[in-house]
Design a protein around this motif. Sequence first.
Motif, mmCIF file in Angstrom:
data_model
loop_
_atom_site.group_PDB
_atom_site.id
_atom_site.type_symbol
_atom_site.label_atom_id
_atom_site.label_comp_id
_atom_site.label_asym_id
_atom_site.label_seq_id
_atom_site.Cartn_x
_atom_site.Cartn_y
_atom_site.Cartn_z
ATOM 1 N N GLY A 117 0.831 -1.197 0.000
ATOM 2 C CA GLY A 117 0.000 0.000 0.000
ATOM 3 C C GLY A 117 0.863 1.242 0.000
ATOM 4 O O GLY A 117 2.033 1.209 0.347
ATOM 5 N N SER A 118 0.293 2.326 -0.430
ATOM 6 C CA SER A 118 1.000 3.596 -0.369
ATOM 7 C C SER A 118 0.089 4.600 0.318
ATOM 8 O O SER A 118 -1.075 4.322 0.576
ATOM 9 C CB SER A 118 1.380 4.085 -1.770
ATOM 10 O OG SER A 118 0.216 4.461 -2.483
ATOM 11 N N PHE A 119 0.616 5.759 0.570
ATOM 12 C CA PHE A 119 -0.154 6.795 1.244
ATOM 13 C C PHE A 119 -1.395 7.170 0.435
ATOM 14 O O PHE A 119 -2.446 7.437 0.978
ATOM 15 C CB PHE A 119 0.741 8.021 1.467
ATOM 16 C CG PHE A 119 0.082 9.103 2.275
ATOM 17 C CD1 PHE A 119 -0.108 8.942 3.630
ATOM 18 C CD2 PHE A 119 -0.355 10.265 1.677
ATOM 19 C CE1 PHE A 119 -0.715 9.927 4.384
ATOM 20 C CE2 PHE A 119 -0.958 11.259 2.409
ATOM 21 C CZ PHE A 119 -1.136 11.091 3.773
ATOM 22 N N PHE A 120 -1.261 7.141 -0.878
ATOM 23 C CA PHE A 120 -2.347 7.584 -1.746
ATOM 24 C C PHE A 120 -3.178 6.440 -2.315
ATOM 25 O O PHE A 120 -4.286 6.665 -2.789
ATOM 26 C CB PHE A 120 -1.787 8.412 -2.914
ATOM 27 C CG PHE A 120 -1.054 9.633 -2.452
ATOM 28 C CD1 PHE A 120 -1.747 10.711 -1.922
ATOM 29 C CD2 PHE A 120 0.324 9.701 -2.521
ATOM 30 C CE1 PHE A 120 -1.073 11.835 -1.483
ATOM 31 C CE2 PHE A 120 1.001 10.820 -2.081
ATOM 32 C CZ PHE A 120 0.299 11.899 -1.562
ATOM 33 N N GLU A 124 -4.198 -2.296 -3.747
ATOM 34 C CA GLU A 124 -3.518 -3.588 -3.825
ATOM 35 C C GLU A 124 -3.432 -4.244 -2.446
ATOM 36 O O GLU A 124 -3.696 -5.438 -2.298
ATOM 37 C CB GLU A 124 -2.121 -3.444 -4.433
ATOM 38 C CG GLU A 124 -1.421 -4.778 -4.600
ATOM 39 C CD GLU A 124 -0.067 -4.661 -5.265
ATOM 40 O OE1 GLU A 124 0.352 -5.651 -5.885
ATOM 41 O OE2 GLU A 124 0.574 -3.604 -5.173
ATOM 42 N N LEU A 125 -3.090 -3.470 -1.441
ATOM 43 C CA LEU A 125 -3.012 -3.979 -0.077
ATOM 44 C C LEU A 125 -4.357 -4.564 0.349
ATOM 45 O O LEU A 125 -4.427 -5.683 0.873
ATOM 46 C CB LEU A 125 -2.579 -2.864 0.876
ATOM 47 C CG LEU A 125 -2.570 -3.188 2.363
ATOM 48 C CD1 LEU A 125 -1.602 -4.317 2.654
ATOM 49 C CD2 LEU A 125 -2.230 -1.944 3.155
ATOM 50 N N GLU A 126 -5.428 -3.832 0.102
ATOM 51 C CA GLU A 126 -6.766 -4.299 0.467
ATOM 52 C C GLU A 126 -7.121 -5.587 -0.267
ATOM 53 O O GLU A 126 -7.674 -6.521 0.328
ATOM 54 C CB GLU A 126 -7.804 -3.221 0.151
ATOM 55 C CG GLU A 126 -7.674 -1.996 1.030
ATOM 56 C CD GLU A 126 -8.484 -0.812 0.520
ATOM 57 O OE1 GLU A 126 -9.259 -0.961 -0.453
ATOM 58 O OE2 GLU A 126 -8.343 0.274 1.107
ATOM 59 N N GLU A 127 -6.803 -5.662 -1.550
ATOM 60 C CA GLU A 127 -7.122 -6.849 -2.360
ATOM 61 C C GLU A 127 -6.345 -8.076 -1.871
ATOM 62 O O GLU A 127 -6.897 -9.171 -1.807
ATOM 63 C CB GLU A 127 -6.820 -6.591 -3.836
ATOM 64 C CG GLU A 127 -7.679 -5.523 -4.471
ATOM 65 C CD GLU A 127 -9.084 -5.988 -4.827
ATOM 66 O OE1 GLU A 127 -9.293 -7.195 -4.974
ATOM 67 O OE2 GLU A 127 -9.960 -5.119 -4.933
ATOM 68 N N VAL A 128 -5.074 -7.909 -1.540
ATOM 69 C CA VAL A 128 -4.257 -9.026 -1.053
ATOM 70 C C VAL A 128 -4.822 -9.548 0.266
ATOM 71 O O VAL A 128 -5.023 -10.756 0.436
ATOM 72 C CB VAL A 128 -2.778 -8.606 -0.880
ATOM 73 C CG1 VAL A 128 -1.991 -9.648 -0.090
ATOM 74 C CG2 VAL A 128 -2.131 -8.370 -2.228
ATOM 75 N N VAL A 129 -5.088 -8.642 1.189
ATOM 76 C CA VAL A 129 -5.594 -9.055 2.504
ATOM 77 C C VAL A 129 -6.963 -9.711 2.367
ATOM 78 O O VAL A 129 -7.226 -10.751 2.981
ATOM 79 C CB VAL A 129 -5.629 -7.858 3.477
ATOM 80 C CG1 VAL A 129 -6.344 -8.224 4.765
ATOM 81 C CG2 VAL A 129 -4.205 -7.375 3.776
ATOM 82 N N GLU A 130 -7.836 -9.153 1.548
ATOM 83 C CA GLU A 130 -9.169 -9.740 1.356
ATOM 84 C C GLU A 130 -9.064 -11.146 0.760
ATOM 85 O O GLU A 130 -9.710 -12.088 1.241
ATOM 86 C CB GLU A 130 -10.007 -8.846 0.446
ATOM 87 C CG GLU A 130 -11.410 -9.368 0.217
ATOM 88 C CD GLU A 130 -12.233 -8.470 -0.699
ATOM 89 O OE1 GLU A 130 -13.222 -8.977 -1.245
ATOM 90 O OE2 GLU A 130 -11.887 -7.291 -0.868
ATOM 91 N N PHE A 131 -8.259 -11.305 -0.282
ATOM 92 C CA PHE A 131 -8.106 -12.616 -0.920
ATOM 93 C C PHE A 131 -7.553 -13.634 0.070
ATOM 94 O O PHE A 131 -8.102 -14.725 0.242
ATOM 95 C CB PHE A 131 -7.200 -12.518 -2.157
ATOM 96 C CG PHE A 131 -6.912 -13.845 -2.785
ATOM 97 C CD1 PHE A 131 -7.871 -14.482 -3.558
ATOM 98 C CD2 PHE A 131 -5.691 -14.474 -2.596
ATOM 99 C CE1 PHE A 131 -7.620 -15.730 -4.133
ATOM 100 C CE2 PHE A 131 -5.431 -15.713 -3.166
ATOM 101 C CZ PHE A 131 -6.397 -16.343 -3.934
#
Length: 180
Positions: A117-120, A124-131
């Motif tokens: 994830g980045s500040f803005f 991608e971070l959300e998608e990885v964790v959800e999957f």
Amino acid sequence: MTPVTVPTTPDSVQVTTTAAQSVSSGLPDSTLVGIAVSVIAALIVYSARQAWERRKLRIALLTEVRQMNGIKKCADQMDGISTDPSSRPLQPDDVPAPNSIPTVVYENNTGQIGLLGSFFNTKELEEVVEFYSKVMRYKSIIEDVRNEEVSDADQEDLYDDIEDISLRRNQIIDSNSFIS
């Protein structure tokens, strides 16, 4: 700042200066430039290292997803079962071995997942964790089925939802990205 008058002898010229003009009261200009260059270089090195670590993590996670063959096998087997698990409990032979759904890379890098994830942009971070949250939940249910210790509700969830996880896995593999 107020000017400072330096007393002199009668034959010499009177000198006026300010503290800002005095080289002895601060750092030389070359030192300030050196500090600025060092800070900028450190930021560039840090950013490059973070980008490299993010890339390595992304590649490792995508490789792991490609190895999750058990998800497709489980979806195919659930598709082949003609009756809902509420009328016929799932049997150990109905599900793949839990180790056919690897999650070692994700589990060993949970402290580094934030790199994705980045500040803005946190997509991608959300998608990885959800999957991975779904994968780990269904992997746990598969383990329970194999140990014959699974609840009816979990069996029904696995039966109803594993196809969605399998389709999501295929999207990730096809696009080579977690971002949908």
